[in-house]
Design a protein around this motif. Structure first.
Motif, PDB file in Angstrom:
ATOM      1  N   GLY A 294       0.858  -1.186   0.000  1.00 47.31           N
ATOM      2  CA  GLY A 294       0.000   0.000   0.000  1.00 47.31           C
ATOM      3  C   GLY A 294       0.887   1.226   0.000  1.00 47.31           C
ATOM      4  O   GLY A 294       1.796   1.343   0.827  1.00 47.31           O
ATOM      5  N   ILE A 295       0.649   2.126  -0.925  1.00 45.56           N
ATOM      6  CA  ILE A 295       1.542   3.286  -1.087  1.00 45.56           C
ATOM      7  C   ILE A 295       1.638   4.094   0.203  1.00 45.56           C
ATOM      8  O   ILE A 295       2.736   4.431   0.647  1.00 45.56           O
ATOM      9  N   ALA A 296       0.513   4.408   0.820  1.00 47.98           N
ATOM     10  CA  ALA A 296       0.531   5.241   2.031  1.00 47.98           C
ATOM     11  C   ALA A 296       1.257   4.545   3.178  1.00 47.98           C
ATOM     12  O   ALA A 296       2.069   5.167   3.880  1.00 47.98           O
TER      13      ALA A 296
ATOM     14  N   VAL B 263       8.976   8.591   3.728  1.00 42.25           N
ATOM     15  CA  VAL B 263       8.959   9.451   2.550  1.00 42.25           C
ATOM     16  C   VAL B 263       7.524   9.889   2.299  1.00 42.25           C
ATOM     17  O   VAL B 263       6.585   9.350   2.876  1.00 42.25           O
ATOM     18  N   SER B 264       7.360  10.853   1.420  1.00 40.35           N
ATOM     19  CA  SER B 264       6.018  11.329   1.102  1.00 40.35           C
ATOM     20  C   SER B 264       5.289  10.320   0.221  1.00 40.35           C
ATOM     21  O   SER B 264       5.904   9.478  -0.447  1.00 40.35           O
ATOM     22  N   TYR B 265       3.975  10.442   0.214  1.00 42.60           N
ATOM     23  CA  TYR B 265       3.141   9.598  -0.642  1.00 42.60           C
ATOM     24  C   TYR B 265       3.555   9.774  -2.098  1.00 42.60           C
ATOM     25  O   TYR B 265       3.681   8.795  -2.839  1.00 42.60           O
ATOM     26  N   SER B 266       3.782  11.023  -2.508  1.00 41.86           N
ATOM     27  CA  SER B 266       4.121  11.270  -3.912  1.00 41.86           C
ATOM     28  C   SER B 266       5.470  10.647  -4.285  1.00 41.86           C
ATOM     29  O   SER B 266       5.633  10.145  -5.400  1.00 41.86           O
ATOM     30  N   THR B 267       6.416  10.647  -3.353  1.00 43.04           N
ATOM     31  CA  THR B 267       7.706  10.005  -3.607  1.00 43.04           C
ATOM     32  C   THR B 267       7.524   8.502  -3.768  1.00 43.04           C
ATOM     33  O   THR B 267       8.041   7.897  -4.716  1.00 43.04           O
ATOM     34  N   ALA B 268       6.781   7.888  -2.839  1.00 43.55           N
ATOM     35  CA  ALA B 268       6.535   6.449  -2.919  1.00 43.55           C
ATOM     36  C   ALA B 268       5.802   6.089  -4.204  1.00 43.55           C
ATOM     37  O   ALA B 268       6.115   5.081  -4.854  1.00 43.55           O
ATOM     38  N   ASN B 269       4.849   6.904  -4.598  1.00 40.40           N
ATOM     39  CA  ASN B 269       4.108   6.649  -5.830  1.00 40.40           C
ATOM     40  C   ASN B 269       5.020   6.756  -7.055  1.00 40.40           C
ATOM     41  O   ASN B 269       4.915   5.953  -7.986  1.00 40.40           O
ATOM     42  N   ALA B 270       5.914   7.717  -7.041  1.00 42.49           N
ATOM     43  CA  ALA B 270       6.858   7.871  -8.158  1.00 42.49           C
ATOM     44  C   ALA B 270       7.772   6.650  -8.245  1.00 42.49           C
ATOM     45  O   ALA B 270       8.063   6.151  -9.341  1.00 42.49           O
ATOM     46  N   TRP B 271       8.234   6.157  -7.092  1.00 40.34           N
ATOM     47  CA  TRP B 271       9.068   4.951  -7.084  1.00 40.34           C
ATOM     48  C   TRP B 271       8.295   3.769  -7.646  1.00 40.34           C
ATOM     49  O   TRP B 271       8.835   2.968  -8.393  1.00 40.34           O
ATOM     50  N   LYS B 272       7.044   3.653  -7.258  1.00 40.35           N
ATOM     51  CA  LYS B 272       6.203   2.560  -7.765  1.00 40.35           C
ATOM     52  C   LYS B 272       6.100   2.653  -9.280  1.00 40.35           C
ATOM     53  O   LYS B 272       6.270   1.657  -9.982  1.00 40.35           O
TER      54      LYS B 272
ATOM     55  N   PRO C 296      18.792   2.900  -3.473  1.00 41.27           N
ATOM     56  CA  PRO C 296      19.423   1.955  -2.555  1.00 41.27           C
ATOM     57  C   PRO C 296      19.541   2.440  -1.111  1.00 41.27           C
ATOM     58  O   PRO C 296      19.502   1.621  -0.189  1.00 41.27           O
ATOM     59  N   LYS C 297      19.639   3.744  -0.885  1.00 41.17           N
ATOM     60  CA  LYS C 297      19.780   4.229   0.491  1.00 41.17           C
ATOM     61  C   LYS C 297      18.550   3.910   1.342  1.00 41.17           C
ATOM     62  O   LYS C 297      18.625   3.975   2.566  1.00 41.17           O
ATOM     63  N   HIS C 298      17.434   3.537   0.723  1.00 35.86           N
ATOM     64  CA  HIS C 298      16.213   3.209   1.457  1.00 35.86           C
ATOM     65  C   HIS C 298      15.992   1.706   1.633  1.00 35.86           C
ATOM     66  O   HIS C 298      15.053   1.300   2.298  1.00 35.86           O
ATOM     67  N   TRP C 299      16.844   0.897   1.042  1.00 35.82           N
ATOM     68  CA  TRP C 299      16.642  -0.544   1.074  1.00 35.82           C
ATOM     69  C   TRP C 299      16.691  -1.115   2.489  1.00 35.82           C
ATOM     70  O   TRP C 299      15.910  -1.989   2.840  1.00 35.82           O
ATOM     71  N   GLU C 300      17.623  -0.634   3.306  1.00 38.24           N
ATOM     72  CA  GLU C 300      17.735  -1.153   4.671  1.00 38.24           C
ATOM     73  C   GLU C 300      16.438  -0.917   5.456  1.00 38.24           C
ATOM     74  O   GLU C 300      15.960  -1.804   6.165  1.00 38.24           O
TER      75      GLU C 300
END
Length: 83
Positions: free
Chosen positions: A16-18, A26-35, A42-46
């Motif tokens: 779920g994006i949110a 991160v913001s919803y818009s950032t997560a949606n852009a990644w999707k 990679p800095k967010h993988w951990e």
């Protein structure tokens, strides 16, 4: 779709994006852009490995495989020869 995502788009969609955005910080818009790009820096993988619900089977190895598919990391020699 299986509960075990095989790429970043599936992971974010299943989580779920949110909820993903809140867990990773991160913001919803950032997560949606990644999707949409099927790619997570990679800095967010951990943080993803630590916070993903267990049922998604997110491990360091799985995240790296997702990163290879997204072009974020080079495949290992074994992965390259299997392709």
């Amino acid at each position: 779709m299986s509960d075990v995502p095989t790429n970043f788009e599936q992971l974010i969609d299943t989580w779920g994006i949110a909820k993903f955005a809140d867990a990773i910080g991160v913001s919803y818009s950032t997560a949606n852009a990644w999707k949409q790009r099927n790619s997570v820096p990679p800095k967010h993988w951990e943080a993803i490995i630590e916070k993903a619900p267990r049922k998604y089977g997110v491990t360091e190895r799985r995240i790296i495989q997702m990163g290879v598919r997204a072009g974020k990391v080079a495949p290992t020699p074994q992965e390259a020869s299997a392709a």
